[in-house]
Write a protein that holds these residues in place. Structure first.
Motif, short mmCIF file in Angstrom:
data_model
loop_
_atom_site.label_atom_id
_atom_site.label_comp_id
_atom_site.label_asym_id
_atom_site.label_seq_id
_atom_site.Cartn_x
_atom_site.Cartn_y
_atom_site.Cartn_z
N SER A 65 -2.53 2.58 5.42
CA SER A 65 -1.41 1.66 5.27
C SER A 65 -0.22 2.11 6.10
O SER A 65 0.42 1.30 6.79
CB SER A 65 -1.00 1.55 3.80
OG SER A 65 -2.04 1.03 3.03
N LEU A 66 0.08 3.40 6.05
CA LEU A 66 1.20 3.92 6.83
C LEU A 66 0.93 3.81 8.33
O LEU A 66 1.83 3.47 9.12
CB LEU A 66 1.50 5.37 6.43
CG LEU A 66 2.08 5.56 5.02
CD1 LEU A 66 2.16 7.05 4.69
CD2 LEU A 66 3.44 4.91 4.91
N TRP A 67 -0.30 4.10 8.74
CA TRP A 67 -0.64 4.02 10.16
C TRP A 67 -0.57 2.58 10.67
O TRP A 67 0.02 2.32 11.71
CB TRP A 67 -2.04 4.60 10.38
CG TRP A 67 -2.49 4.50 11.81
CD1 TRP A 67 -2.00 5.19 12.88
CD2 TRP A 67 -3.49 3.64 12.32
NE1 TRP A 67 -2.65 4.82 14.03
CE2 TRP A 67 -3.57 3.86 13.71
CE3 TRP A 67 -4.33 2.70 11.74
CZ2 TRP A 67 -4.46 3.17 14.52
CZ3 TRP A 67 -5.22 2.03 12.55
CH2 TRP A 67 -5.28 2.26 13.92
N GLY A 69 1.10 0.13 9.32
CA GLY A 69 2.51 -0.26 9.27
C GLY A 69 3.31 0.28 10.43
O GLY A 69 4.16 -0.43 11.00
N SER A 70 3.04 1.53 10.82
CA SER A 70 3.78 2.09 11.95
C SER A 70 3.40 1.40 13.26
O SER A 70 4.24 1.22 14.15
CB SER A 70 3.55 3.59 12.06
OG SER A 70 2.23 3.87 12.48
N GLU A 71 2.15 0.96 13.38
CA GLU A 71 1.71 0.23 14.58
C GLU A 71 2.34 -1.16 14.64
O GLU A 71 2.59 -1.68 15.72
CB GLU A 71 0.19 0.11 14.61
CG GLU A 71 -0.56 1.41 14.82
CD GLU A 71 -0.28 2.04 16.18
OE1 GLU A 71 -0.26 1.30 17.19
OE2 GLU A 71 -0.08 3.27 16.22
N GLN A 74 6.76 -2.12 10.78
CA GLN A 74 7.29 -1.97 9.43
C GLN A 74 6.19 -1.39 8.54
O GLN A 74 5.06 -1.89 8.53
CB GLN A 74 7.73 -3.32 8.85
CG GLN A 74 8.90 -3.96 9.57
CD GLN A 74 10.20 -3.18 9.37
OE1 GLN A 74 10.38 -2.49 8.36
NE2 GLN A 74 11.08 -3.26 10.35
N TYR A 75 6.52 -0.36 7.80
CA TYR A 75 5.51 0.31 6.99
C TYR A 75 4.91 -0.61 5.92
O TYR A 75 3.73 -0.53 5.60
CB TYR A 75 6.07 1.56 6.32
CG TYR A 75 6.27 2.70 7.29
CD1 TYR A 75 5.19 3.25 7.97
CD2 TYR A 75 7.53 3.22 7.54
CE1 TYR A 75 5.35 4.28 8.86
CE2 TYR A 75 7.71 4.26 8.44
CZ TYR A 75 6.62 4.78 9.09
OH TYR A 75 6.80 5.80 10.00
N TYR A 76 5.71 -1.48 5.36
CA TYR A 76 5.19 -2.32 4.28
C TYR A 76 4.16 -3.32 4.78
O TYR A 76 3.34 -3.81 4.01
CB TYR A 76 6.32 -3.02 3.51
CG TYR A 76 7.21 -3.91 4.31
CD1 TYR A 76 6.88 -5.25 4.52
CD2 TYR A 76 8.41 -3.42 4.84
CE1 TYR A 76 7.71 -6.07 5.24
CE2 TYR A 76 9.24 -4.25 5.57
CZ TYR A 76 8.89 -5.57 5.76
OH TYR A 76 9.72 -6.39 6.49
N TYR A 77 4.15 -3.63 6.09
CA TYR A 77 3.09 -4.51 6.63
C TYR A 77 1.70 -3.88 6.43
O TYR A 77 0.73 -4.57 6.13
CB TYR A 77 3.30 -4.77 8.12
CG TYR A 77 4.46 -5.68 8.46
CD1 TYR A 77 5.03 -6.52 7.52
CD2 TYR A 77 4.98 -5.69 9.75
CE1 TYR A 77 6.08 -7.34 7.86
CE2 TYR A 77 6.02 -6.52 10.09
CZ TYR A 77 6.59 -7.35 9.15
OH TYR A 77 7.62 -8.16 9.48
N GLY A 78 1.62 -2.60 6.62
CA GLY A 78 0.36 -1.90 6.43
C GLY A 78 -0.15 -2.00 5.00
O GLY A 78 -1.34 -2.20 4.76
N PHE A 79 0.78 -1.89 4.05
CA PHE A 79 0.38 -2.00 2.64
C PHE A 79 -0.06 -3.43 2.31
O PHE A 79 -1.00 -3.63 1.54
CB PHE A 79 1.52 -1.55 1.72
CG PHE A 79 1.70 -0.06 1.71
CD1 PHE A 79 0.93 0.74 0.89
CD2 PHE A 79 2.63 0.56 2.54
CE1 PHE A 79 1.08 2.11 0.88
CE2 PHE A 79 2.79 1.93 2.54
CZ PHE A 79 2.01 2.71 1.71
#
Length: 126
Positions: A65-67, A69-71, A74-79
């Motif tokens: 999720s963090l990876w 999101g960082s790509e 926004q980190y919450y996009y990954g979640f």
């Protein structure tokens, strides 16, 4: 002399029946303890393995999720994306639960019960 011999034979037969009953009861107790210990040890080992797999999955999901999101910036996009993946997996499992979960587990339980019953049968009695 006949009545005395018959009394001794009846008494001997009674003692044998009593010993047989006690032995049978002890055997049932030992089989019960053995089965209970086997079931408890299997359950304990599966819970331990399940806990390790759960922690692995948790940390893998957080990392993914963090990876992701960082790509995406926004980190919450990954979640959100990981939640969507699990929603799709839940829908697929719900639609195919009989084929993927219920039938194989039922077959495993039935085969283990039948295997235990077959091992308890004395081969001389067949």
């Amino acid at each position: 002399m006949e009545p005395n011999a018959t009394t001794n034979e009846n008494l001997n037969l009674y003692e044998k029946a009593e010993n047989y009953t006690k032995t049978s009861f002890e055997l049932i107790k030992l089989k019960t303890v053995s089965s209970s210990a086997d079931a408890l040890s299997t359950l304990t080992s599966r819970i331990a393995v399940g806990a390790v797999v759960a922690f692995f999955t948790l940390f893998l999901n957080i990392g993914l999720s963090l990876w992701i999101g960082s790509e995406l910036g926004q980190y919450y996009y990954g979640f959100f994306i990981m939640a969507l993946v699990y929603l799709i997996a839940a829908i697929v499992l719900h639609k195919m639960q009989h084929k993927l979960i219920k039938t194989p587990i039922g077959n495993m339980i039935i085969s283990s019960i039948l295997k235990d019953e077959n091992t308890e049968i004395d081969p001389d009695l067949k």
